[in-house]
Scaffold this motif. Structure first.
Motif, mmCIF file in Angstrom:
data_model
loop_
_atom_site.group_PDB
_atom_site.id
_atom_site.type_symbol
_atom_site.label_atom_id
_atom_site.label_comp_id
_atom_site.label_asym_id
_atom_site.label_seq_id
_atom_site.Cartn_x
_atom_site.Cartn_y
_atom_site.Cartn_z
ATOM 1 N N VAL A 1 10.229 10.704 -0.812
ATOM 2 C CA VAL A 1 10.797 12.000 -1.186
ATOM 3 C C VAL A 1 12.284 11.872 -1.500
ATOM 4 C CG1 VAL A 1 9.136 13.349 0.157
ATOM 5 C CG2 VAL A 1 11.272 12.627 1.225
ATOM 6 N N ASP A 2 12.767 12.680 -2.436
ATOM 7 C CA ASP A 2 14.187 12.766 -2.789
ATOM 8 C C ASP A 2 14.802 11.409 -3.150
ATOM 9 O OD1 ASP A 2 16.481 14.308 -3.267
ATOM 10 O OD2 ASP A 2 17.295 13.899 -1.266
ATOM 11 N N ALA A 3 13.994 10.503 -3.664
ATOM 12 C CA ALA A 3 14.503 9.193 -4.073
ATOM 13 C C ALA A 3 13.541 8.641 -5.108
ATOM 14 C CB ALA A 3 14.579 8.249 -2.885
ATOM 15 N N ASN A 4 14.026 7.773 -5.989
ATOM 16 C CA ASN A 4 13.132 7.242 -7.011
ATOM 17 C C ASN A 4 13.230 5.736 -7.205
ATOM 18 O OD1 ASN A 4 15.521 6.987 -8.346
ATOM 19 N ND2 ASN A 4 15.179 8.712 -9.726
ATOM 20 N N SER A 5 14.065 5.076 -6.365
ATOM 21 C CA SER A 5 14.146 3.626 -6.541
ATOM 22 C C SER A 5 14.022 2.916 -5.197
ATOM 23 C CB SER A 5 15.455 3.247 -7.236
ATOM 24 O OG SER A 5 16.531 3.377 -6.351
ATOM 25 N N TRP A 6 13.415 1.752 -5.227
ATOM 26 C CA TRP A 6 13.195 0.957 -4.010
ATOM 27 C C TRP A 6 14.515 0.652 -3.323
ATOM 28 C CZ3 TRP A 6 8.591 0.773 -1.973
ATOM 29 C CH2 TRP A 6 7.452 0.880 -2.803
ATOM 30 N N LYS A 7 15.540 0.407 -4.145
ATOM 31 C CA LYS A 7 16.863 0.049 -3.628
ATOM 32 C C LYS A 7 17.428 1.077 -2.671
ATOM 33 C CE LYS A 7 19.526 -0.158 -7.040
ATOM 34 N NZ LYS A 7 19.843 -0.341 -8.429
ATOM 35 N N ARG A 8 17.093 2.346 -2.924
ATOM 36 C CA ARG A 8 17.689 3.402 -2.111
ATOM 37 C C ARG A 8 16.929 3.623 -0.799
ATOM 38 N NH1 ARG A 8 19.754 8.668 -4.234
ATOM 39 N NH2 ARG A 8 21.262 8.206 -2.624
ATOM 40 N N LEU A 9 15.788 2.962 -0.655
ATOM 41 C CA LEU A 9 15.025 3.115 0.586
ATOM 42 C C LEU A 9 15.507 2.093 1.609
ATOM 43 C CD1 LEU A 9 11.437 3.562 -0.917
ATOM 44 C CD2 LEU A 9 13.211 5.289 -0.516
ATOM 45 N N ASP A 10 15.156 2.313 2.854
ATOM 46 C CA ASP A 10 15.613 1.427 3.912
ATOM 47 C C ASP A 10 14.511 0.434 4.282
ATOM 48 O OD1 ASP A 10 16.745 0.178 6.042
ATOM 49 O OD2 ASP A 10 16.937 1.973 7.293
ATOM 50 N N GLY A 11 14.672 -0.816 3.843
ATOM 51 C CA GLY A 11 13.759 -1.889 4.244
ATOM 52 C C GLY A 11 12.306 -1.658 3.870
ATOM 53 N N MET A 12 12.050 -1.208 2.647
ATOM 54 C CA MET A 12 10.669 -0.960 2.222
ATOM 55 C C MET A 12 10.208 -1.986 1.188
ATOM 56 S SD MET A 12 9.421 1.663 3.852
ATOM 57 C CE MET A 12 10.166 2.673 5.121
ATOM 58 N N ASP A 13 11.039 -3.006 0.962
ATOM 59 C CA ASP A 13 10.740 -3.993 -0.086
ATOM 60 C C ASP A 13 9.359 -4.621 0.077
ATOM 61 O OD1 ASP A 13 13.146 -3.393 -1.041
ATOM 62 O OD2 ASP A 13 14.159 -5.260 -0.442
ATOM 63 N N ALA A 14 8.961 -4.842 1.336
ATOM 64 C CA ALA A 14 7.649 -5.451 1.597
ATOM 65 C C ALA A 14 6.541 -4.603 0.991
ATOM 66 C CB ALA A 14 7.437 -5.598 3.106
ATOM 67 N N LEU A 15 6.726 -3.281 0.999
ATOM 68 C CA LEU A 15 5.697 -2.389 0.474
ATOM 69 C C LEU A 15 5.660 -2.405 -1.052
ATOM 70 C CD1 LEU A 15 5.934 0.754 2.783
ATOM 71 C CD2 LEU A 15 4.386 -1.188 2.942
ATOM 72 N N ALA A 16 6.809 -2.705 -1.662
ATOM 73 C CA ALA A 16 6.881 -2.702 -3.128
ATOM 74 C C ALA A 16 5.882 -3.687 -3.706
ATOM 75 C CB ALA A 16 8.295 -3.039 -3.589
ATOM 76 N N LYS A 17 5.608 -4.763 -2.963
ATOM 77 C CA LYS A 17 4.711 -5.803 -3.472
ATOM 78 C C LYS A 17 3.277 -5.636 -2.993
ATOM 79 C CE LYS A 17 8.738 -8.611 -3.177
ATOM 80 N NZ LYS A 17 9.444 -8.501 -1.896
ATOM 81 N N ARG A 18 3.063 -4.708 -2.084
ATOM 82 C CA ARG A 18 1.730 -4.579 -1.499
ATOM 83 C C ARG A 18 0.726 -4.004 -2.493
ATOM 84 N NH1 ARG A 18 1.478 -2.326 4.471
ATOM 85 N NH2 ARG A 18 2.841 -4.145 4.611
ATOM 86 N N GLU A 19 -0.366 -4.705 -2.649
ATOM 87 C CA GLU A 19 -1.393 -4.214 -3.566
ATOM 88 C C GLU A 19 -2.213 -3.124 -2.889
ATOM 89 O OE1 GLU A 19 -3.653 -7.388 -5.362
ATOM 90 O OE2 GLU A 19 -1.751 -8.357 -5.900
ATOM 91 N N GLU A 20 -2.794 -2.265 -3.691
ATOM 92 C CA GLU A 20 -3.640 -1.174 -3.208
ATOM 93 C C GLU A 20 -2.907 -0.227 -2.285
ATOM 94 O OE1 GLU A 20 -7.525 -2.266 -2.036
ATOM 95 O OE2 GLU A 20 -7.850 -3.308 -3.919
ATOM 96 N N LEU A 21 -1.587 -0.169 -2.431
ATOM 97 C CA LEU A 21 -0.826 0.818 -1.674
ATOM 98 C C LEU A 21 -0.745 2.092 -2.509
ATOM 99 C CD1 LEU A 21 1.224 1.395 0.774
ATOM 100 C CD2 LEU A 21 3.000 0.843 -0.904
ATOM 101 N N GLU A 22 -1.119 3.195 -1.911
ATOM 102 C CA GLU A 22 -0.979 4.474 -2.617
ATOM 103 C C GLU A 22 0.478 4.919 -2.488
ATOM 104 O OE1 GLU A 22 -3.212 8.744 -2.338
ATOM 105 O OE2 GLU A 22 -2.182 8.056 -0.536
ATOM 106 N N ILE A 23 1.068 5.311 -3.602
ATOM 107 C CA ILE A 23 2.450 5.793 -3.549
ATOM 108 C C ILE A 23 2.521 7.196 -4.162
ATOM 109 C CG2 ILE A 23 4.838 5.398 -4.267
ATOM 110 C CD1 ILE A 23 4.208 2.426 -4.417
ATOM 111 N N ILE A 24 3.030 8.119 -3.358
ATOM 112 C CA ILE A 24 3.175 9.500 -3.844
ATOM 113 C C ILE A 24 4.667 9.832 -3.855
ATOM 114 C CG2 ILE A 24 2.567 11.916 -3.427
ATOM 115 C CD1 ILE A 24 0.182 10.829 -1.742
ATOM 116 N N CYS A 25 5.167 10.343 -4.984
ATOM 117 C CA CYS A 25 6.594 10.676 -5.091
ATOM 118 C C CYS A 25 6.796 12.175 -5.221
ATOM 119 C CB CYS A 25 7.210 9.999 -6.313
ATOM 120 S SG CYS A 25 7.790 8.346 -5.961
ATOM 121 N N TRP A 26 7.731 12.692 -4.449
ATOM 122 C CA TRP A 26 8.185 14.077 -4.597
ATOM 123 C C TRP A 26 9.689 13.997 -4.800
ATOM 124 C CZ3 TRP A 26 5.109 18.488 -4.494
ATOM 125 C CH2 TRP A 26 3.797 18.316 -4.020
#
Ligand SMILES: [Mn+2]
Length: 429
Positions: A70-95
């Motif tokens: 929520v309230d963000a659109n880039s991986w860089k702005r998240l805190d330590g979520m890089d591992a999830l960026a590469k995870r396959e079959e991860l559902e990602i919902i953006c608001w």
């Protein structure tokens, strides 16, 4: 497991959006970045226990199958979520309400240009009739108010206002909201603000006035963005950039501006940061404030290079012109027909001057409606060059108390400026 997260340097809109999501997605938990704004930290200290959020530190991402950002659109702005960026079959919902600089590819996207991100979620909660307590309503309202300056920023939309009404209807407490959005500053911030006023450089770029203030600050001082906005409004600037250095490793850049004239977010993205057209921030590594200021000047120059003057807003003079040989009777009839107060008088394309209803009345009184307008033309009407800035045009219109200006190049009438032409320039759309 479904988690919800947001940008580091978490502000009220980010926290409110996260908490709203915990209402919308049952069983989900909010994962809060380690770095949050001081006001948010204060709020959490008192009310954290009623929120379904947990600190990022110590949180295991292993079982995460769904991520709501929520309230963000880039991986860089998240805190330590890089591992999830590469995870396959991860559902990602953006608001989110950040329209530019999207780097998160989501399975489901709710991205709309509202003043606050939480507005989008509140609309969904209203649709689904999701229950929430007055304390939650208060937090949601803090989200809307902090991102829209209490609905005063031009980024605020009717939808933010509608959700404000919805929250007030549901028990949001304005006393609490005001306590957190109080804009008084402590001594340390007052000192920085005074230094900003003292040590700022004002850059004139076309018709834009931009302030850059580069300062060394004490380390640990946060919440500098409101100072930059205050500096901007205090000095009446179109945009202001604060460059703050607390240690030799990095320089924090915070920008605030009128989105009509300058895209602060875009400038910040070129520096590796982010933001909206009206507000943004970035960190420049291994640089001094003076070097950073140099870099900023170049970037600002590039981004507002094509700022437009009078030529871009003026109207075609054809409809506002009458030939010098036309009769006063013809002029009077045209003024009445076209509902105008005056016309430009031209000989060929050369501007002679102007004629108004006043002169027509005079001619009518003395029975001279059949004489050419030439003899009744006022020569000293306000004129402006096509390269002049819109601000000069506004000033001239105010001084001359005329509703229309002649745009003249080598004695030739190339355009006219009406009040309507300038309206868009006076207000920041
Ligand atoms: Mn926001």
């Amino acid at each position: 497991m479904r988690i919800i997260t947001t940008h580091t340097g978490t502000d009220f809109d980010a926290l409110a959006s996260m908490v709203a999501c915990t209402h919308l997605y049952s069983g989900s938990v909010g994962v809060l970045p380690d770095r949050v704004n001081p006001e948010v930290k204060q709020f959490l200290a008192l009310h954290g226990s009623i929120l379904r959020v947990t600190p990022r530190k110590g949180f295991e991402l292993g079982g995460v199958t769904s991520l709501v950002v929520v309230d963000a659109n880039s991986w860089k702005r998240l805190d330590g979520m890089d591992a999830l960026a590469k995870r396959e079959e991860l559902e990602i919902i953006c608001w989110d309400h950040h329209m530019e600089g999207v780097t998160i590819e989501s399975t489901e996207t709710h991205r709309e240009e509202t003043g606050a991100a939480v507005t989008l979620l509140l609309e969904e909660m209203q649709r689904r009739d999701t229950p929430f307590t007055p304390m939650h309503a208060t937090l949601f309202l803090l989200g809307i108010y902090s991102d829209t300056g209490g609905l005063r920023y031009p980024s605020a939309t009717a939808r933010d206002a509608a959700m404000t009404a919805f929250l007030l209807d549901n028990g949001a407490d304005l006393n609490v909201v005001s306590a957190y959005l109080d804009d008084t500053v402590d001594d340390a911030h007052a000192e920085v603000f005074a230094a900003m006023l003292e040590e700022s450089e004002i850059v004139e770029l076309g018709e834009l006035t931009i302030g850059i203030s580069a300062l060394q600050i004490k380390s640990g001082l946060t919440s500098l963005a409101p100072l930059v906005e205050r500096f901007r409004s205090f000095k009446g600037l179109d945009a202001a950039f604060g460059l703050f250095q607390a240690d030799s490793q990095k320089c924090m850049v915070i920008g605030r501006g009128k989105p009509k004239f300058i895209d602060v977010g875009q400038i910040m993205r070129t520096l590796g940061g982010g933001g909206h057209p009206g507000a943004g921030s970035a960190i420049i590594r291994k640089t001094s404030p003076t070097e950073a200021a140099e870099q900023m000047r170049a970037l600002i120059g590039k981004s507002c290079g094509d700022n437009q003057g009078v030529r871009s807003v003026m109207s075609d003079p054809a409809g506002f012109t009458v030939g010098a040989d036309a009769t006063m009777g013809h002029v009077a009839a045209r003024l009445a027909d076209e509902n105008r107060t005056g016309l430009m008088v031209c000989q060929g394309s050369t501007l002679l001057g102007g004629v108004s209803g006043l002169e027509c009345a005079k001619a009518e009184k003395t029975g001279r409606l059949d004489v050419p307008v030439k003899g009744y033309t006022r020569r000293n009407i306000p004129r402006i060059a096509p390269d002049a800035s819109c601000r000069e045009a506004v000033a001239l219109m105010v001084d001359a108390r005329e509703g229309i200006l002649a745009v003249v190049e080598d004695d030739e009438l190339v355009g006219v400026i009406t009040q309507t032409d300038l309206l868009f320039e006076v207000y920041d759309f």
